[in-house]
Design a protein around this motif. Structure first.
Motif, short mmCIF file in Angstrom:
data_model
loop_
_atom_site.label_atom_id
_atom_site.label_comp_id
_atom_site.label_asym_id
_atom_site.label_seq_id
_atom_site.Cartn_x
_atom_site.Cartn_y
_atom_site.Cartn_z
N ALA A 140 -11.45 3.37 -13.01
CA ALA A 140 -12.04 3.87 -14.23
C ALA A 140 -11.43 5.22 -14.73
N SER A 141 -11.96 5.16 -15.96
CA SER A 141 -11.54 6.63 -16.72
C SER A 141 -12.44 7.45 -16.44
N ASN A 142 -13.92 7.22 -16.34
CA ASN A 142 -14.87 7.96 -16.11
C ASN A 142 -15.19 8.49 -14.88
N PHE A 143 -14.72 7.97 -13.74
CA PHE A 143 -14.59 8.55 -12.46
C PHE A 143 -13.27 8.59 -11.85
N VAL A 166 -2.45 -0.37 -7.02
CA VAL A 166 -3.11 0.32 -7.74
C VAL A 166 -2.67 0.23 -9.17
N LYS A 167 -3.02 -0.05 -10.17
CA LYS A 167 -2.75 0.33 -11.70
C LYS A 167 -3.38 1.37 -12.21
N GLY A 168 -2.52 2.56 -11.85
CA GLY A 168 -3.32 4.00 -12.32
C GLY A 168 -3.78 3.86 -13.80
N HIS A 169 -4.90 4.58 -14.08
CA HIS A 169 -5.40 4.72 -15.28
C HIS A 169 -4.80 5.70 -16.14
N PRO A 170 -4.18 5.21 -17.39
CA PRO A 170 -3.38 6.18 -17.93
C PRO A 170 -4.08 7.42 -18.61
N SER A 204 0.81 1.04 -21.15
CA SER A 204 0.65 -0.22 -21.59
C SER A 204 0.00 -1.27 -20.94
N ASN A 205 -1.03 -2.17 -21.86
CA ASN A 205 -1.58 -3.33 -21.40
C ASN A 205 -0.63 -4.30 -20.37
N GLU A 206 0.56 -4.20 -20.76
CA GLU A 206 1.47 -5.49 -20.26
C GLU A 206 1.55 -5.08 -18.66
N GLY A 221 -9.98 -6.12 -8.85
CA GLY A 221 -11.12 -5.07 -8.92
C GLY A 221 -10.81 -4.38 -10.26
N PHE A 222 -11.82 -4.25 -11.17
CA PHE A 222 -11.69 -3.35 -12.23
C PHE A 222 -13.12 -2.76 -12.81
N THR A 223 -12.78 -1.67 -13.46
CA THR A 223 -13.80 -0.81 -14.21
C THR A 223 -13.62 -0.28 -15.63
N GLY A 224 -13.79 -0.74 -16.48
CA GLY A 224 -13.54 -0.23 -17.84
C GLY A 224 -14.33 -1.08 -18.91
N SER A 225 -13.41 -1.34 -20.13
CA SER A 225 -13.94 -1.77 -21.17
C SER A 225 -14.40 -3.30 -21.03
N ARG A 226 -15.11 -3.73 -22.01
CA ARG A 226 -15.41 -5.42 -21.86
C ARG A 226 -14.27 -5.92 -22.47
N ALA A 247 -14.79 -7.64 -12.33
CA ALA A 247 -14.67 -6.68 -13.62
C ALA A 247 -15.86 -6.17 -14.05
N GLU A 248 -16.11 -4.73 -14.01
CA GLU A 248 -17.44 -3.99 -14.41
C GLU A 248 -17.02 -3.54 -15.64
N MET A 249 -17.76 -4.16 -16.75
CA MET A 249 -17.52 -3.77 -18.04
C MET A 249 -18.62 -3.08 -18.92
N SER A 250 -19.54 -3.62 -19.48
CA SER A 250 -20.37 -2.78 -20.37
C SER A 250 -22.09 -3.20 -19.86
N PHE A 284 -21.19 7.29 -18.41
CA PHE A 284 -21.69 6.63 -16.95
C PHE A 284 -21.88 5.29 -17.40
N CYS A 285 -21.69 4.33 -16.58
CA CYS A 285 -21.74 2.87 -16.99
C CYS A 285 -23.39 2.59 -16.78
N THR A 286 -24.02 3.47 -16.14
CA THR A 286 -25.53 3.41 -16.04
C THR A 286 -26.32 4.28 -16.89
P1 NAP Z 1 -9.92 0.28 -20.66
O1 NAP Z 1 -9.35 0.49 -21.84
O2 NAP Z 1 -10.85 -1.00 -20.39
O3 NAP Z 1 -9.02 0.49 -19.55
C1 NAP Z 1 -9.29 0.39 -18.01
C2 NAP Z 1 -7.72 -0.19 -17.36
O4 NAP Z 1 -7.66 -1.36 -17.90
C3 NAP Z 1 -6.82 0.77 -17.85
O5 NAP Z 1 -5.64 0.97 -16.81
C4 NAP Z 1 -6.06 0.10 -18.77
O6 NAP Z 1 -4.78 0.39 -18.98
C5 NAP Z 1 -6.18 -1.42 -18.52
N1 NAP Z 1 -6.31 -2.42 -19.50
C6 NAP Z 1 -7.23 -2.32 -20.67
N2 NAP Z 1 -6.99 -3.36 -21.31
C7 NAP Z 1 -6.27 -4.08 -20.76
C8 NAP Z 1 -5.62 -5.53 -21.19
N3 NAP Z 1 -5.88 -6.06 -22.30
N4 NAP Z 1 -4.52 -5.90 -20.47
C9 NAP Z 1 -4.22 -5.19 -19.37
N5 NAP Z 1 -4.75 -4.20 -18.82
C10 NAP Z 1 -5.54 -3.61 -19.44
O7 NAP Z 1 -11.28 1.46 -20.35
P2 NAP Z 1 -11.19 2.97 -20.74
O8 NAP Z 1 -9.87 3.31 -21.15
O9 NAP Z 1 -11.40 3.42 -19.24
O10 NAP Z 1 -12.38 3.15 -21.54
C11 NAP Z 1 -12.55 2.71 -22.70
C12 NAP Z 1 -13.88 2.01 -22.84
O11 NAP Z 1 -14.39 1.13 -21.78
C13 NAP Z 1 -14.92 2.98 -23.16
O12 NAP Z 1 -15.30 3.24 -24.34
C14 NAP Z 1 -16.26 2.05 -22.42
O13 NAP Z 1 -16.77 1.14 -23.46
C15 NAP Z 1 -15.74 1.25 -21.39
N6 NAP Z 1 -16.04 1.98 -20.12
C16 NAP Z 1 -16.75 1.30 -19.23
C17 NAP Z 1 -17.10 2.01 -18.04
C18 NAP Z 1 -17.98 1.22 -17.21
O14 NAP Z 1 -18.39 1.63 -16.12
N7 NAP Z 1 -18.77 0.17 -17.32
C19 NAP Z 1 -16.27 2.89 -17.39
C20 NAP Z 1 -15.28 3.40 -18.23
C21 NAP Z 1 -15.22 2.72 -19.57
P3 NAP Z 1 -3.65 0.26 -20.09
O15 NAP Z 1 -4.39 0.76 -21.34
O16 NAP Z 1 -2.43 1.13 -19.63
O17 NAP Z 1 -3.43 -1.25 -20.30
#
Ligand code: NAP
Length: 507
Positions: A140-143, A166-170, A204-206, A221-226, A247-250, A284-286
Motif C-alpha cells: 500500500a502507498s499509505n503504509f 512483491v510488486k513494489g509500490h511506485p 505501470s499496471n502491466e 495480497g493487495f491493498t490500494g484502490s477499488r 484485496a483491501e480496497m475502500s 487511513f483505510c480506517t
Molecule cells: P492503487 O492505485 O490501487 O495502487 C496499488 C498497487 O496496485 C500499486 O502497486 C499499483 O501499481 C498497482 N495497480 C493499481 N492498479 C492496477 C491495475 N489495474 N493492474 C495492475 N496493477 C495495478 O492505490 P494507491 O496508488 O496506493 O492509492 C490510490 C487510491 O487507493 C487512493 O486514493 C485510495 O482511494 C486507495 N487506497 C486505499 C487504501 C486502503 O487501505 N483501503 C490504501 C491506500 C490507497 P501501478 O500503478 O504501478 O500499476
C-alpha cells in the motif's frame, strides 16, 4: 516509460537515481525462482521459518535512519509516524515467528482409526494446513513499511511457507528497495533459496497484471484502490486456473453517535472526531468518513465543536500527487452537491500536495437517494448524515456498503439501541468498536482488518493480526499414512509439542 524515479511527496519532483523498470522477463524469472524455492521452503521447520522472520526484522532495524529518511521523503509522512510504523513492521514479523513456534495455526486434527467400528471401520485421519504456493504481494502507498514490502501480507505468507514476489509500490521505490535488500540479506543468512523472496519494480499496471497472470502464482495480497483491486480480481478469475485475491480496497468506516452520548459529551466528541479525521492527512483505510446521528441538541453541540476545531487543522502533505488530485476532486464534488453542506474545512496548505481537511453534512433522505455520497474520498474528508429517528439511521446503515470498521459512540443509556444496531453492523463490518475511533489497528490475535465488499474482495480473512496466516494456507487430510510418511507435526510423537484436536477434543 524509461525513466522511473522516486518522487518527493512534498514537491512532486523526481529525486535520486532511476530504478529498474521490470518487465515480462523479470516476472517470469521471479515466478520461476519462487516455484523452484517452494518445495525447499515449505519443507523448512517452523523454527527455521521463525528464525528467518526474526532475522528480517533485525535486518530492517539495521538499515537505520536511511530507511526512515527515504520513507519520509517518498511519503511525506512525519518521522515519528514512520518510526512507529517500522516498529509495527518488525513487531508483525515477530508475531508470526511466535505463531510458528506455537503451531496452533496448523489446526492439527487427528481422528484415530477405529478398526472395529460397525458397520464400517473408520480410517486414521490426520489434518493439517499447508501453504498455497508462491504469493504476489502489492503493498500500500499509505503504509510504506507496515503494509508494503515486508508488511503484513509478506510476513504472513512467508510464515505460512509461501515464497513471496512483491510488486513494489511506485510511490516509494527507494523505501521498497531498502527493505527488499534487508529481506534478501536475511534469505542468504538463513541459507534459504533466493527465490523465497523477489522484488519487482516499475510504474505501470502491466507489471502487476503480468505477475497475477503468471501460472506459478497461487494467491495475491493487495491493498490500494477499488479500481486496482477489482482489476486484479478480474485477471485472477480469468486465468485458466483461478486463484484467490485478498484485496483491501475502500471503506468509509461509519461512526454512530448515539443520543445519550451526544447529550452527555457532544462537544467533546466533536473535538475528538476532528483529531481522528485529520491524523495522517486522513490517509487511513480506517478513517471515519461517515458519521450518523439523530437530530437533537447534542448533535448540534457536536457539529459546533467540529466547526470550531477543524479550521485550526493544518493542511498536510499527501502521499502522492495522484492521491492529492483524487482527494481534491472528491471533496470538491461533495462541496458542490446541492444536498450537501460544507460544515468546516481545515487550513489551506502551501505545498502542491497539501491536503485540506473537510467535513460535510447531509440528510438521511439525501444520502439514501444518492449512493455516490457513500463513496470513499481517501483523505481527511467525512460526511455527517443527520437522521430523524432510529428507523432512518438503521436504514442508512443497512444501505451502506461493506466496511472494515463500524463504531458506536455510546453511553450506558444507549445500550438498548446499541444492542439493536450490533446485528446490523455485524453484516456490514469486520470490526465493531465501542467508544473509540477506528483509526489505529492493533496487531493482535483477535484483530480483524477485513470486511464485506468493497472493503475487501474476500470477507473471510484479515490482513492484520495472526489470523492473516490463514489466507495463504489450505487443509490437507492424510488418510491411513504410516508414521514414516506423515509430516512431523502429525506424528503421534508430536503430542504435546503443539495444540491438536483428537477426536474433536483438545489433546
Ligand atoms: P492503487 O492505485 O490501487 O495502487 C496499488 C498497487 O496496485 C500499486 O502497486 C499499483 O501499481 C498497482 N495497480 C493499481 N492498479 C492496477 C491495475 N489495474 N493492474 C495492475 N496493477 C495495478 O492505490 P494507491 O496508488 O496506493 O492509492 C490510490 C487510491 O487507493 C487512493 O486514493 C485510495 O482511494 C486507495 N487506497 C486505499 C487504501 C486502503 O487501505 N483501503 C490504501 C491506500 C490507497 P501501478 O500503478 O504501478 O500499476
Amino acid at each position: 516509460m524509461t525513466d522511473f524515479r522516486s518522487i518527493d511527496a512534498a514537491t512532486g519532483q523526481p529525486v535520486g537515481e532511476p530504478f529498474a523498470v521490470h518487465g515480462p522477463t523479470d516476472v517470469d524469472a521471479a515466478c520461476a525462482a519462487a516455484e523452484e524455492a517452494f518445495d525447499v521452503y515449505r519443507a523448512t521447520s517452523r523454527e527455521e521459518r521463525a528464525v528467518f522472520l526474526d532475522k528480517i526484522g533485525a535486518e530492517i532495524m539495521a538499515i537505520g535512519d536511511e530507511l526512515i529518511e527515504a520513507a519520509m521523503r517518498e511519503s511525506g509522512l512525519p518521522r515519528a509516524r514512520l518510526e512507529g510504523e517500522r516498529g509495527r513492521t518488525v513487531g508483525q514479523l515477530g508475531l508470526f515467528a511466535k505463531v510458528l513456534r506455537a503451531g496452533a495455526y496448523l489446526q492439527v486434527r487427528i481422528d484415530p482409526a477405529m478398526p472395529d467400528r460397525q458397520p464400517l471401520p473408520r480410517p486414521d485421519l490426520r489434518l493439517r494446513m499447508v501453504p498455497l504456493g508462491p504469493v504476489a504481494v502489492f503493498g500500500a502507498s499509505n503504509f510504506p513499511l507496515a503494509f508494503s514490502t515486508a508488511g503484513g501480507d509478506t510476513a504472513s505468507a512467508l510464515a505460512a511457507g509461501c515464497p513471496v514476489v512483491v510488486k513494489g509500490h511506485p510511490a516509494h521505490p527507494q523505501t521498497g528497495a531498502l527493505v527488499a535488500a534487508a529481506i534478501e540479506r536475511a534469505v542468504e543468512a538463513c541459507g534459504l533459496p533466493k527465490g523465497v523472496f523477489s522484488h519487482l519494480t516499475g510504474p505501470s499496471n502491466e507489471l502487476g497484471a503480468a505477475l497475477v497472470r503468471d501460472p506459478r502464482i497461487a494467491a495475491v495480497g493487495f491493498t490500494g484502490s477499488r479500481a486496482g483491486g477489482l482489476a486484479l480480481v478480474k485477471i485472477a478469475q480469468e486465468r485458466p486456473v483461478p486463484i484467490p485475491v485478498y484485496a483491501e480496497m475502500s471503506s468509509i468506516n461509519p461512526v454512530v453517535l448515539m443520543p445519550e452520548a451526544l447529550k452527555a459529551r457532544g462537544a467533546a466528541l466533536g473535538t475528538a472526531f476532528v483529531g481522528s479525521l485529520t491524523m495522517g492527512a486522513g490517509q487511513f483505510c480506517t478513517n471515519p468518513g461517515l458519521l450518523l446521528a439523530i437530530e437533537g441538541e447534542g448533535l448540534d453541540a457536536f457539529v459546533e465543536a467540529a466547526r470550531t476545531a477543524l479550521p485550526e487543522a493544518a493542511a498536510q502533505t499527501m502521499l502522492t500527487p495522484g492521491i492529492h488530485a483524487a482527494y481534491t476532486k472528491g471533496t470538491e464534488t461533495l462541496a458542490s452537491h446541492d444536498k450537501v453542506e460544507t460544515v468546516a474545512q481545515g487550513k489551506v496548505g502551501e505545498g502542491i500536495t497539501a491536503g485540506r481537511a473537510a467535513f460535510f453534512q447531509t440528510t438521511a433522505e439525501a444520502f439514501l437517494a444518492d449512493e455516490t455520497l457513500g463513496h470513499e474520498v481517501f483523505g481527511a474528508s467525512s460526511i455527517l448524515v443527520r437522521c430523524r429517528d432510529e428507523a432512518e439511521l438503521t436504514a442508512v446503515l443497512k444501505a451502506a456498503e461493506g466496511q472494515l470498521t463500524a463504531t458506536i459512540q455510546m453511553d450506558e443509556g444507549d445500550t438498548d439501541m446499541a444492542a439493536r444496531l450490533v446485528p446490523v453492523l455485524e453484516r456490514k463490518a469486520g470490526r465493531i468498536l465501542a467508544n473509540g475511533w477506528p483509526t489505529g489497528v492493533e496487531v493482535a490475535h483477535a484483530m480483524v482488518h477485513g470486511g464485506p465488499f468493497p472493503s475487501t474482495s474476500d470477507a473471510r480473512t484479515t490482513s492484520v493480526g495472526s489470523l492473516a496466516i490463514d489466507r495463504y494456507l489450505r487443509p490437507v487430510s492424510y488418510q491411513n499414512l504410516s508414521a514414516a510418511l506423515l509430516p512431523q507435526d502429525l506424528k503421534d510423537e508430536a503430542a504435546g509439542t503443539l495444540p491438536r484436536r483428537v477426536d474433536g477434543q483438545p489433546g
